[in-house]
Design a protein around this motif. Structure first.
Motif, mmCIF file in Angstrom:
data_model
loop_
_atom_site.group_PDB
_atom_site.id
_atom_site.type_symbol
_atom_site.label_atom_id
_atom_site.label_comp_id
_atom_site.label_asym_id
_atom_site.label_seq_id
_atom_site.Cartn_x
_atom_site.Cartn_y
_atom_site.Cartn_z
ATOM 1 N N ILE A 6 0.820 -1.136 0.207
ATOM 2 C CA ILE A 6 0.024 -0.009 0.079
ATOM 3 C C ILE A 6 0.813 1.319 0.065
ATOM 4 N N ALA A 7 2.002 1.255 0.055
ATOM 5 C CA ALA A 7 3.122 2.248 0.166
ATOM 6 C C ALA A 7 4.396 2.027 -0.506
ATOM 7 N N HIS A 8 4.965 3.498 -0.655
ATOM 8 C CA HIS A 8 6.461 3.348 -1.294
ATOM 9 C C HIS A 8 7.272 4.065 -0.602
ATOM 10 N N SER A 9 8.580 4.207 -0.661
ATOM 11 C CA SER A 9 9.410 4.966 0.218
ATOM 12 C C SER A 9 10.575 5.412 -0.550
ATOM 13 N N ARG A 10 11.213 6.411 0.292
ATOM 14 C CA ARG A 10 12.397 6.910 -0.204
ATOM 15 C C ARG A 10 13.316 6.967 1.103
ATOM 16 N N THR A 11 14.739 6.937 0.685
ATOM 17 C CA THR A 11 15.747 7.293 1.958
ATOM 18 C C THR A 11 16.527 8.360 1.629
ATOM 19 N N SER A 18 19.515 8.567 9.297
ATOM 20 C CA SER A 18 18.791 8.375 8.159
ATOM 21 C C SER A 18 17.373 8.375 8.174
ATOM 22 N N ASN A 19 16.836 9.231 6.988
ATOM 23 C CA ASN A 19 15.457 9.583 6.815
ATOM 24 C C ASN A 19 14.796 8.790 5.812
ATOM 25 N N ILE A 20 13.610 8.228 6.447
ATOM 26 C CA ILE A 20 12.888 7.440 5.444
ATOM 27 C C ILE A 20 11.491 7.894 5.341
ATOM 28 N N SER A 21 11.084 8.374 4.222
ATOM 29 C CA SER A 21 9.826 8.744 4.072
ATOM 30 C C SER A 21 8.899 7.177 3.532
ATOM 31 N N VAL A 42 9.165 1.087 14.494
ATOM 32 C CA VAL A 42 10.418 1.193 13.460
ATOM 33 C C VAL A 42 11.627 1.118 14.147
ATOM 34 N N GLN A 43 11.754 1.603 15.219
ATOM 35 C CA GLN A 43 12.893 1.206 16.072
ATOM 36 C C GLN A 43 13.202 -0.167 16.549
ATOM 37 N N ASN A 44 12.252 -0.885 16.819
ATOM 38 C CA ASN A 44 12.159 -2.318 17.061
ATOM 39 C C ASN A 44 12.610 -3.169 15.666
ATOM 40 N N TRP A 45 11.961 -2.578 14.503
ATOM 41 C CA TRP A 45 12.294 -3.305 13.331
ATOM 42 C C TRP A 45 13.483 -3.151 12.784
ATOM 43 N N PHE A 46 14.413 -1.973 13.129
ATOM 44 C CA PHE A 46 15.652 -1.940 12.883
ATOM 45 C C PHE A 46 16.672 -2.085 14.101
ATOM 46 N N GLY A 47 16.112 -2.589 15.004
ATOM 47 C CA GLY A 47 16.826 -3.098 16.262
ATOM 48 C C GLY A 47 18.477 -2.931 16.272
ATOM 49 N N ASP A 48 18.933 -3.873 15.692
ATOM 50 C CA ASP A 48 20.432 -3.779 15.794
ATOM 51 C C ASP A 48 21.295 -2.546 14.825
ATOM 52 N N LYS A 88 20.538 3.436 1.733
ATOM 53 C CA LYS A 88 19.392 3.421 0.750
ATOM 54 C C LYS A 88 18.568 2.020 0.981
ATOM 55 N N GLY A 89 19.080 1.056 1.320
ATOM 56 C CA GLY A 89 18.292 -0.326 1.405
ATOM 57 C C GLY A 89 17.153 -0.295 2.432
ATOM 58 N N LEU A 90 17.352 0.713 3.389
ATOM 59 C CA LEU A 90 16.690 0.777 4.549
ATOM 60 C C LEU A 90 15.230 0.940 4.327
ATOM 61 N N SER A 91 14.938 1.546 3.098
ATOM 62 C CA SER A 91 13.460 1.970 2.707
ATOM 63 C C SER A 91 12.930 0.682 2.292
ATOM 64 N N SER A 92 13.465 -0.133 1.530
ATOM 65 C CA SER A 92 13.069 -1.521 1.138
ATOM 66 C C SER A 92 12.775 -2.410 2.269
ATOM 67 N N ALA A 93 13.804 -2.278 3.227
ATOM 68 C CA ALA A 93 13.706 -3.171 4.558
ATOM 69 C C ALA A 93 12.245 -2.600 5.017
ATOM 70 N N LEU A 94 12.027 -1.473 5.292
ATOM 71 C CA LEU A 94 10.703 -1.036 6.185
ATOM 72 C C LEU A 94 9.584 -1.235 5.343
ATOM 73 N N LEU A 95 9.619 -1.436 3.905
ATOM 74 C CA LEU A 95 8.669 -1.968 3.236
ATOM 75 C C LEU A 95 8.288 -3.514 3.509
ATOM 76 N N ASP A 96 9.160 -4.206 3.961
ATOM 77 C CA ASP A 96 8.794 -5.556 4.470
ATOM 78 C C ASP A 96 8.172 -5.671 5.567
ATOM 79 N N PHE A 97 7.876 -4.596 6.273
ATOM 80 C CA PHE A 97 7.187 -4.649 7.586
ATOM 81 C C PHE A 97 5.710 -5.045 7.497
ATOM 82 N N ASP A 98 5.391 -6.014 8.254
ATOM 83 C CA ASP A 98 3.801 -6.446 8.147
ATOM 84 C C ASP A 98 2.851 -5.464 8.964
ATOM 85 N N ILE A 99 1.800 -5.117 8.288
ATOM 86 C CA ILE A 99 0.904 -4.508 8.993
ATOM 87 C C ILE A 99 -0.795 -5.221 9.054
#
Length: 99
Positions: A6-11, A18-21, A42-48, A88-99
């Motif tokens: 349902i969304a796209h992103s930019r980093t 890092s700034n992710i839209s 998001v903090q937990n998603w990117f934990g390490d 730059k890959g962080l935006s793709s990683a966020l899009l893999d988040f389950d909602i």
């Protein structure tokens, strides 16, 4: 469902920040991502990866959320030993988040 459905992103990056839209395709889905994708999640998603604070900014007029993640790039472009020094890959990683 994944965010990418349902969304796209930019980093972007600046130093060690890092700034992710996250932008919905359909404005009607904005409330869904606003409720489901919090700064804490998001903090937990990117934990390490992100060792600093995550701040979320809301842009309802354009159906977007902006996440600013501090201490997220291994020291920044000139210090990081990561393969993706700009994050730059962080935006793709966020899009893999389950909602």
């Amino acid at each position: 469902m994944k965010l990418r459905d349902i969304a796209h992103s930019r980093t972007g990056d600046k130093g060690n920040i890092s700034n992710i839209s996250l932008i919905v395709y359909d404005i009607n889905d904005y409330v869904l991502i606003k409720d489901a994708v919090t700064a804490e999640k998001v903090q937990n998603w990117f934990g390490d990866i992100v060792s600093g604070e995550v701040v979320r900014y809301e842009l309802p007029a354009i159906g977007a959320l902006n996440f600013v993640m501090y201490e997220a790039l291994g020291g920044g472009v000139t210090r990081s030993l990561a393969l993706d020094i700009h994050g730059k890959g962080l935006s793709s990683a966020l899009l893999d988040f389950d909602i």
